[in-house]
Design a protein around this motif. Structure first.
Motif, mmCIF file in Angstrom:
data_model
loop_
_atom_site.group_PDB
_atom_site.id
_atom_site.type_symbol
_atom_site.label_atom_id
_atom_site.label_comp_id
_atom_site.label_asym_id
_atom_site.label_seq_id
_atom_site.Cartn_x
_atom_site.Cartn_y
_atom_site.Cartn_z
ATOM 1 N N THR A 1 61.236 3.457 -12.133
ATOM 2 C CA THR A 1 61.039 5.088 -12.067
ATOM 3 C C THR A 1 59.449 5.377 -11.113
ATOM 4 N N ILE A 2 58.462 4.934 -11.950
ATOM 5 C CA ILE A 2 57.211 5.395 -11.633
ATOM 6 C C ILE A 2 56.493 3.717 -10.913
ATOM 7 N N TYR B 1 57.594 1.883 -7.357
ATOM 8 C CA TYR B 1 57.882 2.847 -6.119
ATOM 9 C C TYR B 1 55.917 2.454 -5.847
ATOM 10 N N LEU B 2 55.771 3.396 -7.273
ATOM 11 C CA LEU B 2 54.139 3.237 -6.485
ATOM 12 C C LEU B 2 53.128 2.407 -5.953
ATOM 13 N N LEU C 1 53.176 1.276 -3.043
ATOM 14 C CA LEU C 1 52.748 1.586 -1.909
ATOM 15 C C LEU C 1 51.019 2.076 -2.157
ATOM 16 N N ILE C 2 50.512 1.783 -3.308
ATOM 17 C CA ILE C 2 49.227 1.770 -3.505
ATOM 18 C C ILE C 2 48.544 -0.259 -2.574
ATOM 19 N N SER D 1 48.807 0.329 1.306
ATOM 20 C CA SER D 1 48.070 0.986 1.665
ATOM 21 C C SER D 1 47.106 0.985 2.926
ATOM 22 N N PHE D 2 46.544 0.851 3.568
ATOM 23 C CA PHE D 2 45.746 1.005 5.085
ATOM 24 C C PHE D 2 44.198 0.631 4.156
ATOM 25 N N ARG D 3 44.012 1.016 3.321
ATOM 26 C CA ARG D 3 42.633 1.127 2.513
ATOM 27 C C ARG D 3 42.794 -0.245 2.319
ATOM 28 N N ASN E 1 52.742 13.197 -17.106
ATOM 29 C CA ASN E 1 52.810 11.721 -17.397
ATOM 30 C C ASN E 1 51.246 11.453 -16.706
ATOM 31 N N ARG F 1 49.852 8.201 -16.769
ATOM 32 C CA ARG F 1 50.197 7.306 -15.729
ATOM 33 C C ARG F 1 50.828 7.534 -14.453
ATOM 34 N N LYS F 2 52.018 7.776 -14.556
ATOM 35 C CA LYS F 2 52.707 8.589 -13.488
ATOM 36 C C LYS F 2 51.215 9.314 -12.089
ATOM 37 N N LEU G 1 48.758 7.133 -11.053
ATOM 38 C CA LEU G 1 49.277 6.310 -9.795
ATOM 39 C C LEU G 1 49.583 6.478 -9.088
ATOM 40 N N SER G 2 49.547 7.968 -8.782
ATOM 41 C CA SER G 2 50.564 8.697 -7.748
ATOM 42 C C SER G 2 49.808 9.597 -6.946
ATOM 43 N N GLU H 1 46.397 7.433 -7.229
ATOM 44 C CA GLU H 1 45.951 6.568 -6.323
ATOM 45 C C GLU H 1 46.774 5.954 -5.275
ATOM 46 N N ALA H 2 47.772 6.084 -5.453
ATOM 47 C CA ALA H 2 48.895 6.495 -3.644
ATOM 48 C C ALA H 2 48.204 7.242 -2.867
ATOM 49 N N TYR I 1 45.035 9.083 -2.451
ATOM 50 C CA TYR I 1 44.046 8.510 -2.194
ATOM 51 C C TYR I 1 44.359 6.864 -0.581
ATOM 52 N N MET I 2 45.112 6.228 -1.829
ATOM 53 C CA MET I 2 45.061 4.656 -0.780
ATOM 54 C C MET I 2 45.598 5.137 0.560
ATOM 55 N N ASN I 3 46.752 6.154 0.658
ATOM 56 C CA ASN I 3 47.372 6.699 1.536
ATOM 57 C C ASN I 3 46.713 7.309 2.614
ATOM 58 N N ILE J 1 52.274 12.259 -3.392
ATOM 59 C CA ILE J 1 53.610 11.247 -3.597
ATOM 60 C C ILE J 1 54.197 11.741 -4.122
ATOM 61 N N LYS J 2 55.543 12.106 -3.615
ATOM 62 C CA LYS J 2 56.712 12.199 -3.671
ATOM 63 C C LYS J 2 57.404 10.734 -4.114
ATOM 64 N N LEU J 3 58.213 10.140 -5.301
ATOM 65 C CA LEU J 3 59.046 9.534 -5.539
ATOM 66 C C LEU J 3 60.240 9.656 -5.372
#
Lengths: 759, 378
Positions: free
Chosen positions: A595-596, A599-600, A603-604, A607-609, B241, B243-244, B247-248, B250-251, B253-255, B266-268
């Motif tokens: 669930t976490i 997916y994430l 995605l990281i 990512s383009f970076r 959460n 952790r979530k 992570l989100s 970071e995601a 920022y990275m994208n 960022i949506k799951l």
């Protein structure tokens, strides 16, 4: 009860009175035997809400069956007396089934249209007028599949042989004329036990096929495969499927016609948990796999059980031929018997039954007992409901009231159902819809109460087919599914009988209410029409399970990958002992993974970076030779467990799901991707350039294969490994998969690159 | 390269960003050299594991991080072989017995017995003393049991026995999301430690630490209030959460080149699917849609998303949609509908835990909700 009995069978009375005491003794025993039906009944009343409407019908038939149980005992006693008096003599020792085997096509009991269909197809194959290479005949046992082929082979090959003789002036091998059996001139059969010991079981079939593939031209023979190699052994099955597939894809135009006759056999044994595979479903789909079945060089003709009229004709014919041995039996008795047997659908079993009935009738009839004919109906095929038949009956209701009732009586007390035939007709008219439903339910329960989980899943899959138009939801539907949900609880507590009863009763009951609703409401006419044409679907549960296990494996691998990554980063940084922050190796829970993080994290990582960073790293590690890194070269991390297919929704599959290939995913995708990156980073420049060419190769077939590229295997693993997964996903989803988009992108980029280089 | 979640994970009790009182107590426990069995519970992403591992580090030193992964095999009574991953350091073991489904009892029994019967011997002083000493501090081994709430009753009963029998050389740390599925006897034999989800402010402080270390300010909104609002949004969206949330973040920022307040979060994927599902339950109340929904449910289930999580998320989504958009869905009395939905949800939640084929219950829930709305629509 006794009054009805004595009133009914006056002729039997004398015989019975002798046994009067014995009957009473035996009675309790009989009740014990019939316990299953009793327990069903009591469980019905415990669920009185649903069954209140049905109870009346049940009680009346119940009385009936108790009545007939008594007469069954007397029949039993008679049988006991008979045993040991010795067998039956006859002029022709052959059994009728051989004696009256059809010798010409005209004698066949199958529908002329079906015969014509097979004939046309086979003729085309013999004469090479079609690209069909395999004819697959499927159907229940005793529907005349192999007989048709054997007879047709004789006819067609004879014609063919003549043509060859005249046209090409070839001589047919003299030796063959001397062959013992007529049919072997035209046809060879695959026989399992014939194999020599040197042959491996696994490749046996492939060897056989390669041998017989030379039987063409003047030596043309038809190859009939009725017996299959041991396909329950997975290796043998795969090799078998491969052999068939090779046969289909063999170059060259002419091959001898290959005919498979498969007697299909659905779920012998299913606890609801196992995969839908060849072990519990011996049908063409599981034997061959969808790839072979969908090949256009394979023609499939399905046989139905033999229709009543044809079967009756055959039996009549036999009875006239055998009139000598049937003299003792009155004409009306024979007719009645034939009438009953012709409902059977299995010609082999029908003839066998008829023969033994006739033989033993003579002996028993000496005792002047009326019950004899009933005794032997048990020799008839037991009614075994097909899954879809049963589902259809529960969801749409039955169309054949009379058959339903006869089946019911048959189940209720096996030995004496013939008694009430004359009365049934009058009774049927009187029975209300709910009583008929109750009977249907009992019939289905008898076959499926031990497969409740499986059956209920299929009910769930199909109940909504009734009105897939915009029929609004209603209380009945809610209560239907509510009860299915309750039934699942019973099932998981091992009370599958109640589970099945609850689910089936509630489905039938609610479906009837819904149908009435549709009938009453003119606005919903459309919905009604639509539901009539709907096909039933097989539950997706097994597909789901397979997918579920794959995802689970994927998660496990992801967990391990992550763990090893974390622990490697701690061990490398262990020099700086007392860091305050940093990765701690620990397992992620499965739920968090999917669930976490699942997916994430990709995605990281994608990512383009990150890609930019990686690109720079690659460029700096290969200072010469590489000046551009196409993004296709940078591997993409997939979502753990694969992407969801939900948004472009998939409809439930119209076809049966088949476990045709062992698609077990190699979940180590993350690992392999990482290895790939490492390869790119560490590998020397030429290798990287090869990697380029490789990409060009795979995307553009016009490029010639470079031998160096082929030898470069370890970098290719990443790509190779991903493939099956994509295929698997495509299997589910017709829409564009992400990989296609990627490769599309890659092409564009490569073209840009190529044009750059040209300049 | 490791993720921020891992990179900025505190390793010692002193460095934890919030719940300082818990840290203090854990520190006291660790310094005493002995502690009772623990049951650490709290929502996911609250920092349970981080706290436990930090206190183990406090207790044993960095040696706890020298991990190896073993695959153990167990044989079930039906003679099936089970493979099971065990992560272990010289001082502790970490297991997730719920992976084994119904066979978790065997794993618990066999493994714990094996661990408990081998007394841990410290060889670190062997050179100087020439004699392995049984270090008082290392007298017991710690076994961390993940996802304790998913253990079957059977396994929990087995655990209870083990706890009593081997209490001299084994310490259990159970990690669980809630105590409701854990049987009373175990609850009474353990010290309960609740780790609550961090507040938004606490999450923001973690974010700010990361921003500082990663030098992210240039990618974020210049305006301080706007920046805070953005970070708050991230924290809120991720249900507190941590952790979530990290992570989100970071995601995100990275994208994105630059993150502004209007950058979509960022949506799951699965949460989005469930939102759409809830919406379609409320709008399209037809049999055709039920079929459609069944496919989606099968898809979610086949991705190993727990059925109860699906149900819970659905109920929450429905609740929210009903409260906010009751006009759109033509709901007459939204409070009543909401009540009924929650009621239905709880019924089917129980059925999910009793039954075995989740799809029946999830579908039952959707239809019931549809009927509730059908009756209440304007």
């Amino acid at each position: 009860m006794r009054a009805t009995r004595s009133g009914r069978s006056r002729g039997r009375k004398a015989a019975l009175s002798d046994d009067e005491i014995e009957v009473q003794e035996v009675k309790p025993k009989m009740q014990k035997k019939r316990k299953p039906s009793h327990s069903t009944k009591s469980s019905i009343s415990s669920l009185s809400m649903l069954s209140r409407t049905f109870n009346e019908g049940k009680v009346s038939t119940g009385a009936n069956s108790a009545d007939s149980a008594v007469s069954a005992i007397s029949a039993n006693n008679n049988k006991k007396n008979e045993v040991g008096k010795g067998g039956m003599g006859g002029d022709d020792s052959r059994q009728w089934i051989d004696k009256y085997a059809p010798l010409s096509l005209a004698d066949l009991a199958i529908h002329p249209k079906k015969l014509q269909e097979v004939r046309t197809k086979l003729k085309e194959m013999v004469n090479g007028e079609t690209n069909t290479r395999i004819l697959l005949l499927t159907g229940p046992a005793g529907s005349g599949k192999s007989t048709v082929v054997k007879l047709l082979a004789q006819e067609l090959m004879h014609e063919y042989a003549k043509n060859v003789k005249i046209n090409k002036d070839f001589l047919i091998n003299e030796n063959e004329e001397e062959n013992d059996d007529e049919s072997s001139k035209y046809l060879v059969e695959f026989i399992n036990s014939n194999l020599s010991e040197s042959q491996s079981m696994v490749t046996q079939f492939a060897n056989y096929l390669s041998e017989v593939s030379f039987l063409k031209g003047p030596n043309l023979k038809l190859i009939l495969v009725e017996e299959l190699p041991n396909i329950f052994h997975s290796e043998t099955r795969i090799s078998f499927q491969k052999a068939v597939n090779d046969w289909l894809s063999l170059p060259g135009s002419k091959l001898p016609p290959l005919v498979f006759c498969i007697t299909e056999n659905e779920f012998n044994d299913d606890q609801g948990e196992r995969l839908y595979n060849v072990e519990n479903n011996f049908i063409a789909e599981t034997i061959f796999g969808s790839r072979i079945l969908n090949n256009n060089k394979l023609a499939r003709i399905k046989f139905n059980p033999i229709a009543k009229t044809f079967l009756k004709k055959q039996l009549d014919k036999i009875s006239t031929c055998e009139s000598a041995s049937l003299v003792d039996i009155s004409k009306s008795k024979i007719d009645e018997k034939i009438e009953k047997l012709s409902l059977n659908g299995d010609i082999r079993s029908a003839i066998n039954c008829f023969e033994f009935w006739a033989r033993y009738y003579k002996k028993i009839s000496n005792e002047n007992n009326d019950d004899v004919d009933d005794l032997f109906l048990t020799f008839g095929k037991e009614s075994n409901l097909n899954l879809f038949n049963a589902i259809g009956k529960i969801i749409y209701g039955t169309n054949h009231r009379d058959i339903e009732i006869i089946n019911y009586l048959k189940l209720q007390d096996i030995q004496n159902h013939g008694k009430d035939y004359s009365k049934i007709d009058q009774k049927i008219a009187k029975l209300s819809q709910s009583e008929i439903d109750q009977i249907t339910i009992s019939n289905v329960l008898a076959s499926f109460s031990n497969k409740s989980v499986f059956f209920n899943l299929n009910l769930l899959e199909n109940y909504s087919m009734l009105n897939s138009s915009n029929f609004p939801v209603c209380d009945e539907l809610a209560s239907l599914v509510d009860n299915l949900s309750l039934a699942d609880i019973y099932n998981s507590k091992q009370m599958t009988e109640i589970g099945a009863l609850l689910a089936i009763t509630s489905t039938r009951y609610n479906m009837r209410l819904i149908k009435d609703k549709i009938d009453d409401d003119e606005n919903l006419d459309n919905a009604y029409l639509k539901y009539k044409n709907n096909k039933l679907n097989f539950s997706r549960h097994y597909k789901f399970l397979r997918m579920f296990n794959q995802v689970k494996n994927g998660i496990k691998d992801y967990q391990l990958w992550k763990l090893s990554k974390l622990s490697s980063s701690t061990s490398s940084s262990s020099f700086l002992q007392d860091e305050d922050y940093g990765p701690i190796p620990t397992t992620l829970s499965e739920t968090d993974c999917i669930t976490i993080d699942g997916y994430l994290e990709p995605l990281i990582l994608n990512s383009f970076r990150n890609q930019e960073k990686l690109r720079l790293k690659i460029l700096s590690s290969h200072s010469s030779g590489v000046n551009y890194v196409p993004s296709a070269m940078l591997p993409k991390y997939p979502r753990v467990g694969g992407p969801f297919r939900s948004i472009p929704n998939l409809l439930s599959d119209k076809q049966v799901v088949v476990d045709d290939s062992d698609l077990l995913q190699d979940g180590n995708q993350y690992k392999s991707i990482e290895e790939k990156i490492l390869n790119i980073l560490v590998g020397d420049d030429s290798k990287i350039n090869d990697e380029f060419n490789k990409d060009v190769d795979s995307s553009d077939t016009e490029f010639e294969n470079d031998p160096i590229v082929e030898s470069d295997e370890d970098t290719g693993t990443g790509i190779k490994k991903e493939k099956p997964k994509d295929e698997f996903l495509n299997d589910f989803d017709d829409s564009f998969s992400s990989s296609e988009n990627e490769s599309f992108l890659a092409n564009e980029e490569l073209e840009a690159l190529l044009s750059q280089r040209k300049k | 390269m490791s993720l921020w979640v891992d990179k900025y994970r505190p390793k010692s009790l002193d460095k934890l960003d919030y719940h300082h009182d818990i840290s203090k107590r854990l520190k006291a426990l660790a310094s005493s050299g002995d502690f009772p069995h623990l049951l650490v519970y709290g929502p996911s992403g609250a920092g349970k594991k981080t706290r436990i591992l930090s206190s183990l580090r406090e207790l044993y030193g960095p040696g706890v991080e020298k991990l190896k992964i073993d695959v153990k095999t167990f044989v079930t009574p039906t003679n099936r072989k089970l493979e099971f991953n065990v992560i272990s350091s010289p001082y502790h073991l970490e297991i997730t017995p719920s992976d084994m489904g119904n066979n978790d009892r065997i794993v618990i029994q066999d493994l714990l017995k094996e661990v408990a019967q081998t007394e841990s011997v410290d060889f670190s002083n062997i050179v100087s003393n020439m004699k392995p000493t049984i270090n008082k501090k290392n007298k017991f081994k710690v076994v961390i049991i993940n996802e304790a709430e998913l253990l079957t009753r059977d396994a929990q009963a087995a655990l209870r026995r083990t706890m009593e029998k081997y209490s001299s050389n084994i310490r259990l740390i159970l990690i669980s999301n809630s105590t409701s599925n854990i049987i009373g006897p175990i609850r009474s034999r353990t010290l309960l430690i609740r780790v609550a989800a961090p507040t938004n402010i606490e999450i923001l402080s973690v974010f700010n630490k990361i921003i500082e270390k990663e030098d992210l300010l240039k990618f974020l909104p210049k305006d301080e209030i706007e920046r805070e609002k953005l970070l708050n949004n991230i924290a809120n969206y991720n249900d507190r959460n941590l952790r979530k949330a990290i992570l989100s973040f970071e995601a995100l920022y990275m994208n994105n080149d630059i993150i502004t307040i209007s950058t979509p979060l960022i949506k799951l994927d699965w949460e989005e699917i469930l939102k759409k599902l809830a919406d379609s339950i409320l709008i399209k109340r037809s049999v055709a849609n039920i079929q459609h929904i069944r496919s989606i449910l099968y898809d979610l289930l086949s991705h190993c998303i727990p059925a109860r999580l699906i149900l819970k998320t659905l109920v929450i989504n429905l609740w929210e949609f009903c409260s906010i958009n009751d006009k759109k869905y033509k709901i007459k009395s939204k409070d009543e509908v909401k009540l009924k939905i929650v009621n239905t949800g709880s019924i089917f939640d129980e059925r999910l835990s009793l039954g075995s084929k989740d799809i029946f219950h999830l579908e039952g829930f959707t239809i019931k909700v549809m009927v509730i709305l059908e009756k209440d629509s304007l």
